[in-house]
Structures are given as C-alpha cells and as structure tokens.
Enzyme design. Structure first.
Site, PDB file in Angstrom:
ATOM      1  N   PHE A 128      39.731  47.900  47.917  1.00  0.00           N
ATOM      2  CA  PHE A 128      39.816  48.756  46.785  1.00  0.00           C
ATOM      3  C   PHE A 128      39.498  47.725  45.588  1.00  0.00           C
ATOM      4  O   PHE A 128      40.188  47.750  44.909  1.00  0.00           O
ATOM      5  CB  PHE A 128      40.792  49.377  46.885  1.00  0.00           C
ATOM      6  CG  PHE A 128      40.531  50.818  45.649  1.00  0.00           C
ATOM      7  CD1 PHE A 128      39.779  51.542  45.799  1.00  0.00           C
ATOM      8  CD2 PHE A 128      41.413  51.028  44.729  1.00  0.00           C
ATOM      9  CE1 PHE A 128      39.433  52.709  45.126  1.00  0.00           C
ATOM     10  CE2 PHE A 128      41.329  51.920  43.615  1.00  0.00           C
ATOM     11  CZ  PHE A 128      40.263  52.768  43.858  1.00  0.00           C
ATOM     12  N   LYS A 146      28.462  40.855  52.859  1.00  0.00           N
ATOM     13  CA  LYS A 146      27.609  39.978  53.232  1.00  0.00           C
ATOM     14  C   LYS A 146      28.046  39.198  54.493  1.00  0.00           C
ATOM     15  O   LYS A 146      27.045  38.816  55.438  1.00  0.00           O
ATOM     16  CB  LYS A 146      27.263  38.940  52.144  1.00  0.00           C
ATOM     17  CG  LYS A 146      26.596  39.529  50.811  1.00  0.00           C
ATOM     18  CD  LYS A 146      26.877  38.813  49.612  1.00  0.00           C
ATOM     19  CE  LYS A 146      28.345  38.672  49.179  1.00  0.00           C
ATOM     20  NZ  LYS A 146      28.525  38.113  47.696  1.00  0.00           N
ATOM     21  N   GLU A 172      22.426  48.166  52.231  1.00  0.00           N
ATOM     22  CA  GLU A 172      21.600  47.869  51.292  1.00  0.00           C
ATOM     23  C   GLU A 172      22.338  46.715  50.098  1.00  0.00           C
ATOM     24  O   GLU A 172      21.643  46.091  49.656  1.00  0.00           O
ATOM     25  CB  GLU A 172      21.043  48.976  50.657  1.00  0.00           C
ATOM     26  CG  GLU A 172      20.338  48.918  49.677  1.00  0.00           C
ATOM     27  CD  GLU A 172      18.694  48.260  49.995  1.00  0.00           C
ATOM     28  OE1 GLU A 172      18.055  48.614  50.839  1.00  0.00           O
ATOM     29  OE2 GLU A 172      18.453  46.925  49.406  1.00  0.00           O
ATOM     30  N   VAL A 214      22.598  42.586  49.606  1.00  0.00           N
ATOM     31  CA  VAL A 214      21.502  41.704  48.924  1.00  0.00           C
ATOM     32  C   VAL A 214      21.291  42.432  47.647  1.00  0.00           C
ATOM     33  O   VAL A 214      20.927  43.683  47.719  1.00  0.00           O
ATOM     34  CB  VAL A 214      20.397  41.366  49.883  1.00  0.00           C
ATOM     35  CG1 VAL A 214      19.193  40.458  48.989  1.00  0.00           C
ATOM     36  CG2 VAL A 214      20.958  40.678  51.313  1.00  0.00           C
ATOM     37  N   GLY A 237      33.104  39.379  36.174  1.00  0.00           N
ATOM     38  CA  GLY A 237      33.055  40.081  37.624  1.00  0.00           C
ATOM     39  C   GLY A 237      31.776  39.756  38.247  1.00  0.00           C
ATOM     40  O   GLY A 237      31.497  40.577  39.351  1.00  0.00           O
ATOM     41  N   GLU A 266      32.257  35.349  43.050  1.00  0.00           N
ATOM     42  CA  GLU A 266      32.899  35.615  44.338  1.00  0.00           C
ATOM     43  C   GLU A 266      34.610  35.345  43.932  1.00  0.00           C
ATOM     44  O   GLU A 266      34.670  34.339  43.177  1.00  0.00           O
ATOM     45  CB  GLU A 266      32.668  34.783  45.506  1.00  0.00           C
ATOM     46  CG  GLU A 266      31.160  35.156  45.955  1.00  0.00           C
ATOM     47  CD  GLU A 266      31.157  36.471  46.511  1.00  0.00           C
ATOM     48  OE1 GLU A 266      31.705  37.003  47.255  1.00  0.00           O
ATOM     49  OE2 GLU A 266      30.174  37.293  45.590  1.00  0.00           O
ATOM     50  N   LYS A 307      22.655  35.872  52.004  1.00  0.00           N
ATOM     51  CA  LYS A 307      21.649  36.876  51.907  1.00  0.00           C
ATOM     52  C   LYS A 307      20.133  36.340  52.379  1.00  0.00           C
ATOM     53  O   LYS A 307      19.455  37.191  52.814  1.00  0.00           O
ATOM     54  CB  LYS A 307      21.645  36.773  50.254  1.00  0.00           C
ATOM     55  CG  LYS A 307      22.745  37.595  49.666  1.00  0.00           C
ATOM     56  CD  LYS A 307      22.783  37.175  48.118  1.00  0.00           C
ATOM     57  CE  LYS A 307      24.267  37.884  47.558  1.00  0.00           C
ATOM     58  NZ  LYS A 307      24.298  37.244  46.248  1.00  0.00           N
ATOM     59  N   GLY A 360      27.783  43.114  40.158  1.00  0.00           N
ATOM     60  CA  GLY A 360      28.324  44.135  39.288  1.00  0.00           C
ATOM     61  C   GLY A 360      28.846  45.295  40.168  1.00  0.00           C
ATOM     62  O   GLY A 360      28.416  45.719  41.232  1.00  0.00           O
TER      63      GLY A 360
END
Ligand code: HSE
Length: 349
Positions: A11, A128, A152, A155, A209, A212, A227, A325
């Site tokens: 979360f 990822k 989806e 990446v 934000g 990582e 990616k 984002g």
C-alpha cells in the site's frame, strides 16, 4: 454488471492512488467499462492488513491515519501484514501486486504472483523486479491455470508501450528500440542543465515521488536495466536477464559536462536500448549518450519517458508519456484490469 473483488498487496503510493480512483470513479467505470471494483483486502508490511469480504470503503482507508498508526485501528484491521493468507483466500478475484521492487531476485513479489496464480486468481502488477526476473515462468503458470498475468505498469507507468506495440503494431516486425525509461534520472539531468547539483536534484525527485526508495537504482541505470529486459523479452522475443545488459548510469557525468553540452546544442540523456542482431540474438545496453538537440529523444524533458521502436514497415515509431507517478501507475493497473474484463467478456462469447 460485473464486480471484481480485488486485494491490494503493498500500500505504497501506487495502490493508494488506485484506492483513490476506486473511491471516486467506480460509478463511472460501471457506466463506461461495465464493471466496478470492490476492495476486499489491503496488506502492507509497514501498515498491517485490513480485510472485509463485503468490501472496504476506500475513502475510509485513505482518510484514516494508516501512515502513522497502521491498519490495526480500522474495522477488520490488524497490525500484521497477511499477504499469503489474503492472496490465497477466496474473496479476491484479482490480486493487485504493488510491493517494492527487488532487482536481485524479484522477491517477495514473484512469490505473491505465484501464490495468486496457483490459487486461480488474476494478477496485475507494477513490480519491475518480478516481471524482469520471472515473467516467462509466471506467464506460463497463468496460461496453465487459465488466469491473466498483466504488467503494463512495469515500464513507463500508464503509458501503454507494451500494449500499444503488441496490439497496434501486429503484423509489423520490431527489430529494436531505444528510449528514456527512467523519470528520475531524466528529471535530474534536466535540473543539472539549469545548474542544480545532482544531490539536490535527486532530493527534488524524491519529494515529487518519482524516485525509487533507494534512488541509486535510478541514477546508476539499474531501474532502466530492468525495463530494458522487460521490453526486450516482451517485444523482441528475447530471453534476457538483468546481468545480460551492460549498464552505466549518470553519476560519472559532472555538472560542467552537462551544462557545457547544452551550450554546444546537445544534451546528455540516459538511454536504454536493445537490438536484434542478424543471427537473431538480442543485445541490450544502458548508457549515457550525448544527443544532438534535433534527436527525437533530446526534447523529452522532466519525468517524461519515451521509447522509439524500430519497425520494419513503419520505420521508427515513438511513444512518449509519463514514466512514473502514483496516479499514472495506478492507471496502468486499471488498464490491466480492463484487459482482464475484456478477456472475460470474449470468453463468455
Ligand atoms: N523510479 C522510477 C522512475 C519509477 O523514476 O522512472 C518508475 O519506474
């Protein structure tokens, strides 16, 4: 009208943004997409878990003080994360996996996906690490179990690079790609062009934000490497692992070099690329490149990502859009759920 029971595993900002969308858009989704989402469980290592088979009110969760006190005080709440129990329990139809990325072994996200698929549940994920390291295995498992495994958002957040390439370029051949695949490093390079030092620019990206939890992976190219592996395996039919991709980040570039390049009508960009060789093998790479200002990727600014696909029949096809984002990535999860819904409708005939 269809209702999908969903469990949110992890979360952080992305699943929080999905919960916000559920709180505000369910009626519109029902009208426009033919389904609504019912959040039946949320679990997070930091906040604990909260469960209600009849559905949780996302507004109550979002507006609670979970960030300070966890989920323990909510009705159905506990201070313990219950990932395994929730994933394997009956109520959720779809597991939304958005835990932290582990680029070493993809865990625990890959295990969450395995548990879910083995329990006959669809999985949508933005993770990822799990996708780069285990997508092949998880796709096969999902096929055998008759469920969907969609990713989806791994990446370019909600910008549909994989779905666009696979659905809309069908019949054309993609032989390679090059792109800007990390919003943080691209934002940092842009700020450095304005004379801001790298350390301060990274701090700004963290506040916004994009970065990582450990921004080293943004700056040193490891995030892009994951990616590139995902895109090369997905679009070029490769079977790459992160260790197969040579990787150099932007930390060796000085402020002076970056500012000087701009004065000479060029820009440093951190580029991830892959190309299929004549023998069919795929070679991939991440490295800083000094691009002339006229290059299509030179104008891609801030957190925006862009990928230029080399196609046989169309030549280069470029897609650009947000690559990071909260809401942008939550949209990717929605687009994955829409795919599951369309597939269910097609199966029902
Ligand atoms: N840290 C990543 C970026 C987030 O900056 O692009 C999206 O993968």
């Amino acid at each position: 009208m269809t209702t999908y029971n969903v469990a949110l595993i992890g979360f952080g900002g992305v699943n929080q943004a999905l919960a916000e969308l559920v709180a505000t858009r369910n009626e519109a989704w029902e009208r426009e997409l033919g389904f609504r989402l019912r959040i039946v469980a949320v679990s997070d290592l930091r906040f604990g878990s909260v469960v209600s088979p009849d559905g949780l009110d996302p507004k109550v969760i979002i507006e609670s003080k979970f960030a300070q006190v966890g989920f323990g005080e909510l009705s159905g709440g506990s201070s313990q994360a219950e990932n395994e129990k929730i994933i394997k329990s009956a109520p959720p139809d779809i597991i939304v996996e958005a835990t932290f990325t582990n680029s070493q072994d993809g865990e625990p996200a890959a295990t969450h996906c395995r548990w879910a698929i083995n329990a006959g549940k669809h999985v949508v994920t933005t993770n990822k690490g799990a996708v780069a390291l285990a997508a092949g295995e998880l796709k096969t498992l999902a096929k055998n179990q008759g469920v969907k495994f969609e990713y989806e958002g791994a990446v370019m957040s909600g910008t549909p690079i994989m779905r666009m390439a696979k659905k809309m370029l069908i019949g054309d051949q993609i032989s390679g790609f090059e792109g800007i695949l990390n919003g943080t490093s691209n934002f940092v390079l842009g700020r450095m062009e304005s004379g801001i030092d790298r350390f301060s620019a990274v701090k700004e990206a963290q506040v916004l934000g994009y970065a990582e939890a450990d921004p080293t992976s943004d700056i040193e190219g490891n995030d892009i490497r994951l990616k590139v592996v995902i895109l090369a395996n997905e679009l070029l039919g490769a079977n790459l692992k992160p260790k197969d991709v040579a990787c150099e980040g932007i930390s060796r570039l000085s402020l002076n070099e970056i500012v000087a390049a701009l004065k000479e009508n060029s820009r440093w960009k951190l580029i991830g690329s892959a190309i299929r060789d004549k023998d069919g093998s795929v070679v991939a790479n991440v490295s800083p490149k000094r691009l002339p200002l006229g290059h299509p990727l030179a104008a891609v600014a801030g957190r925006i990502n862009a990928v230029s696909l080399n196609t046989e029949l169309l030549g280069p096809v470029t897609i650009s859009g947000p690559g990071a984002g909260r809401t942008e990535t939550a949209y990717a999860l929605l687009s994955d759920i829409i795919t599951i819904h369309s597939d269910n409708l097609a199966r029902a005939g």
